[in-house]
Design a protein around this motif. Sequence first.
Motif, PDB file in Angstrom:
ATOM      1  N   TYR A   1     -15.258  -2.606   6.158  1.00 22.51           N
ATOM      2  CA  TYR A   1     -15.155  -1.312   6.819  1.00 22.51           C
ATOM      3  C   TYR A   1     -16.492  -0.738   7.251  1.00 22.51           C
ATOM      4  O   TYR A   1     -17.499  -0.892   6.568  1.00 22.51           O
ATOM      5  CB  TYR A   1     -14.515  -0.291   5.881  1.00 22.51           C
ATOM      6  N   ALA A   2     -16.459  -0.008   8.354  1.00 18.81           N
ATOM      7  CA  ALA A   2     -17.542   0.907   8.666  1.00 18.81           C
ATOM      8  C   ALA A   2     -17.447   2.071   7.676  1.00 18.81           C
ATOM      9  O   ALA A   2     -16.371   2.379   7.155  1.00 18.81           O
ATOM     10  CB  ALA A   2     -17.414   1.425  10.094  1.00 18.81           C
ATOM     11  N   MET A   3     -18.571   2.698   7.414  1.00 18.79           N
ATOM     12  CA  MET A   3     -18.631   3.812   6.473  1.00 18.79           C
ATOM     13  C   MET A   3     -19.236   5.019   7.175  1.00 18.79           C
ATOM     14  O   MET A   3     -20.093   4.880   8.040  1.00 18.79           O
ATOM     15  CB  MET A   3     -19.493   3.460   5.264  1.00 18.79           C
ATOM     16  N   GLY A   4     -18.796   6.193   6.770  1.00 18.81           N
ATOM     17  CA  GLY A   4     -19.317   7.401   7.377  1.00 18.81           C
ATOM     18  C   GLY A   4     -19.630   8.480   6.363  1.00 18.81           C
ATOM     19  O   GLY A   4     -19.095   8.461   5.243  1.00 18.81           O
ATOM     20  N   TRP A   5     -20.505   9.364   6.744  1.00 20.85           N
ATOM     21  CA  TRP A   5     -20.774  10.585   5.989  1.00 20.85           C
ATOM     22  C   TRP A   5     -20.419  11.776   6.881  1.00 20.85           C
ATOM     23  O   TRP A   5     -20.842  11.838   8.041  1.00 20.85           O
ATOM     24  CB  TRP A   5     -22.241  10.686   5.582  1.00 20.85           C
TER      25      TRP A   5
ATOM     26  N   TYR B   1     -19.124  14.457   2.347  1.00 15.54           N
ATOM     27  CA  TYR B   1     -18.055  13.526   2.031  1.00 15.54           C
ATOM     28  C   TYR B   1     -18.370  12.135   2.561  1.00 15.54           C
ATOM     29  O   TYR B   1     -18.829  11.969   3.695  1.00 15.54           O
ATOM     30  CB  TYR B   1     -16.744  13.975   2.667  1.00 15.54           C
ATOM     31  N   CYS B   2     -18.068  11.155   1.754  1.00 13.94           N
ATOM     32  CA  CYS B   2     -18.149   9.763   2.143  1.00 13.94           C
ATOM     33  C   CYS B   2     -16.768   9.332   2.642  1.00 13.94           C
ATOM     34  O   CYS B   2     -15.748   9.747   2.080  1.00 13.94           O
ATOM     35  CB  CYS B   2     -18.558   8.941   0.919  1.00 13.94           C
ATOM     36  N   ALA B   3     -16.734   8.494   3.674  1.00 11.14           N
ATOM     37  CA  ALA B   3     -15.466   8.052   4.233  1.00 11.14           C
ATOM     38  C   ALA B   3     -15.521   6.569   4.556  1.00 11.14           C
ATOM     39  O   ALA B   3     -16.574   6.045   4.925  1.00 11.14           O
ATOM     40  CB  ALA B   3     -15.137   8.846   5.491  1.00 11.14           C
ATOM     41  N   ALA B   4     -14.370   5.916   4.431  1.00 11.75           N
ATOM     42  CA  ALA B   4     -14.283   4.475   4.707  1.00 11.75           C
ATOM     43  C   ALA B   4     -12.951   4.175   5.372  1.00 11.75           C
ATOM     44  O   ALA B   4     -12.024   4.984   5.357  1.00 11.75           O
ATOM     45  CB  ALA B   4     -14.406   3.679   3.401  1.00 11.75           C
TER      46      ALA B   4
ATOM     47  N   SER C   1     -12.601   2.778   8.617  1.00 16.09           N
ATOM     48  CA  SER C   1     -12.641   2.548  10.055  1.00 16.09           C
ATOM     49  C   SER C   1     -13.150   1.129  10.327  1.00 16.09           C
ATOM     50  O   SER C   1     -14.001   0.614   9.616  1.00 16.09           O
ATOM     51  CB  SER C   1     -13.577   3.562  10.717  1.00 16.09           C
ATOM     52  N   VAL C   2     -12.614   0.539  11.365  1.00 15.94           N
ATOM     53  CA  VAL C   2     -13.064  -0.804  11.729  1.00 15.94           C
ATOM     54  C   VAL C   2     -14.404  -0.746  12.463  1.00 15.94           C
ATOM     55  O   VAL C   2     -15.249  -1.626  12.321  1.00 15.94           O
ATOM     56  CB  VAL C   2     -12.010  -1.508  12.601  1.00 15.94           C
ATOM     57  N   VAL C   3     -14.595   0.323  13.226  1.00  6.96           N
ATOM     58  CA  VAL C   3     -15.809   0.458  14.021  1.00  6.96           C
ATOM     59  C   VAL C   3     -16.548   1.733  13.634  1.00  6.96           C
ATOM     60  O   VAL C   3     -15.990   2.630  13.011  1.00  6.96           O
ATOM     61  CB  VAL C   3     -15.483   0.485  15.529  1.00  6.96           C
ATOM     62  N   VAL C   4     -17.803   1.799  14.031  1.00  5.34           N
ATOM     63  CA  VAL C   4     -18.584   3.014  13.826  1.00  5.34           C
ATOM     64  C   VAL C   4     -18.007   4.101  14.738  1.00  5.34           C
ATOM     65  O   VAL C   4     -17.932   3.922  15.948  1.00  5.34           O
ATOM     66  CB  VAL C   4     -20.066   2.767  14.162  1.00  5.34           C
ATOM     67  N   THR C   5     -17.611   5.197  14.154  1.00  7.14           N
ATOM     68  CA  THR C   5     -16.994   6.266  14.925  1.00  7.14           C
ATOM     69  C   THR C   5     -17.313   7.619  14.317  1.00  7.14           C
ATOM     70  O   THR C   5     -17.537   7.725  13.106  1.00  7.14           O
ATOM     71  CB  THR C   5     -15.459   6.081  15.004  1.00  7.14           C
ATOM     72  N   THR C   6     -17.315   8.636  15.157  1.00  5.61           N
ATOM     73  CA  THR C   6     -17.576  10.001  14.693  1.00  5.61           C
ATOM     74  C   THR C   6     -16.288  10.746  14.342  1.00  5.61           C
ATOM     75  O   THR C   6     -16.346  11.865  13.856  1.00  5.61           O
ATOM     76  CB  THR C   6     -18.332  10.803  15.762  1.00  5.61           C
ATOM     77  N   SER C   7     -15.140  10.146  14.602  1.00  4.00           N
ATOM     78  CA  SER C   7     -13.860  10.834  14.424  1.00  4.00           C
ATOM     79  C   SER C   7     -13.339  10.715  12.999  1.00  4.00           C
ATOM     80  O   SER C   7     -13.081   9.613  12.512  1.00  4.00           O
ATOM     81  CB  SER C   7     -12.824  10.234  15.371  1.00  4.00           C
ATOM     82  N   PRO C   8     -13.137  11.838  12.316  1.00  4.75           N
ATOM     83  CA  PRO C   8     -12.621  11.779  10.936  1.00  4.75           C
ATOM     84  C   PRO C   8     -11.259  11.085  10.842  1.00  4.75           C
ATOM     85  O   PRO C   8     -10.970  10.448   9.834  1.00  4.75           O
ATOM     86  CB  PRO C   8     -12.500  13.261  10.535  1.00  4.75           C
ATOM     87  N   SER C   9     -10.456  11.190  11.862  1.00  2.00           N
ATOM     88  CA  SER C   9      -9.116  10.617  11.803  1.00  2.00           C
ATOM     89  C   SER C   9      -9.118   9.091  11.767  1.00  2.00           C
ATOM     90  O   SER C   9      -8.104   8.475  11.433  1.00  2.00           O
ATOM     91  CB  SER C   9      -8.283  11.098  12.996  1.00  2.00           C
ATOM     92  N   GLU C  10     -10.246   8.475  12.098  1.00  2.00           N
ATOM     93  CA  GLU C  10     -10.343   7.009  12.076  1.00  2.00           C
ATOM     94  C   GLU C  10     -10.654   6.466  10.693  1.00  2.00           C
ATOM     95  O   GLU C  10     -10.621   5.255  10.482  1.00  2.00           O
ATOM     96  CB  GLU C  10     -11.422   6.551  13.056  1.00  2.00           C
ATOM     97  N   TYR C  11     -10.966   7.341   9.756  1.00  2.00           N
ATOM     98  CA  TYR C  11     -11.311   6.902   8.399  1.00  2.00           C
ATOM     99  C   TYR C  11     -10.111   7.132   7.479  1.00  2.00           C
ATOM    100  O   TYR C  11      -9.566   8.228   7.405  1.00  2.00           O
ATOM    101  CB  TYR C  11     -12.526   7.669   7.888  1.00  2.00           C
ATOM    102  N   ARG C  12      -9.727   6.094   6.749  1.00  2.00           N
ATOM    103  CA  ARG C  12      -8.527   6.145   5.908  1.00  2.00           C
ATOM    104  C   ARG C  12      -8.805   6.701   4.521  1.00  2.00           C
ATOM    105  O   ARG C  12      -7.909   7.257   3.884  1.00  2.00           O
ATOM    106  CB  ARG C  12      -7.936   4.744   5.775  1.00  2.00           C
ATOM    107  N   TYR C  13     -10.011   6.486   4.026  1.00  2.00           N
ATOM    108  CA  TYR C  13     -10.309   6.823   2.633  1.00  2.00           C
ATOM    109  C   TYR C  13     -11.455   7.828   2.569  1.00  2.00           C
ATOM    110  O   TYR C  13     -12.432   7.714   3.324  1.00  2.00           O
ATOM    111  CB  TYR C  13     -10.682   5.561   1.850  1.00  2.00           C
ATOM    112  N   TRP C  14     -11.326   8.756   1.630  1.00  2.00           N
ATOM    113  CA  TRP C  14     -12.323   9.817   1.499  1.00  2.00           C
ATOM    114  C   TRP C  14     -12.666  10.035   0.033  1.00  2.00           C
ATOM    115  O   TRP C  14     -11.805   9.908  -0.855  1.00  2.00           O
ATOM    116  CB  TRP C  14     -11.779  11.135   2.063  1.00  2.00           C
TER     117      TRP C  14
ATOM    118  N   ALA D   1     -18.053   2.573  -3.953  1.00  2.00           N
ATOM    119  CA  ALA D   1     -16.696   2.227  -3.533  1.00  2.00           C
ATOM    120  C   ALA D   1     -16.106   1.156  -4.435  1.00  2.00           C
ATOM    121  O   ALA D   1     -16.817   0.248  -4.879  1.00  2.00           O
ATOM    122  CB  ALA D   1     -16.707   1.735  -2.092  1.00  2.00           C
ATOM    123  N   SER D   2     -14.840   1.282  -4.701  1.00  2.00           N
ATOM    124  CA  SER D   2     -14.116   0.236  -5.419  1.00  2.00           C
ATOM    125  C   SER D   2     -13.197  -0.465  -4.435  1.00  2.00           C
ATOM    126  O   SER D   2     -12.796   0.111  -3.428  1.00  2.00           O
ATOM    127  CB  SER D   2     -13.289   0.839  -6.556  1.00  2.00           C
ATOM    128  N   GLY D   3     -12.892  -1.719  -4.702  1.00  2.00           N
ATOM    129  CA  GLY D   3     -12.011  -2.439  -3.797  1.00  2.00           C
ATOM    130  C   GLY D   3     -12.746  -3.532  -3.050  1.00  2.00           C
ATOM    131  O   GLY D   3     -13.858  -3.333  -2.571  1.00  2.00           O
TER     132      GLY D   3
END
Length: 123
Positions: A32-36, A95-98, A100-113, A24-26
């Motif tokens: 952020y919480a991170m998701g796969w 896909y990696c996603a970032a 979200s403020v909290v750990v969540t399973t919802s893709p819509s909570e992640y702003r960056y992909w 990740a850059s930035g």
Amino acid sequence: QVQLVESGGGLVQAGGSLRLSCAASGRTFVSYAMGWFRQAPGKGREFAAAINWSGGNSYYAHSVKGRFTISRDNAKNTVYLQMNSLKPEDTAVYYCAAGSVVVTTSPSEYRYWGQGTQVTVSS
């Protein structure tokens, strides 16, 4: 703004292992919480694993729990997904996603992909 680049995908036999990385850059990465997530051909995007900002809390989909491990190294701005005992049904674009403020399973909570990395497991 956060940019994500995944790597580590490939072709592996059933029972094998792969380690995915997401760089990740930035400077806000550590906030952020991170998701796969993963998406198999003809299917929707599916949650796999997520981890909170410090790495102290993680959550897994039932289908991968006990086989996959998510971790992060905030000093390197990188999150990992160690995948063991791989099965043909794990075949997907990961896909990696970032963002979200909290750990969540919802893709819509992640702003960056990220752009995704292909994982193919042969039987």
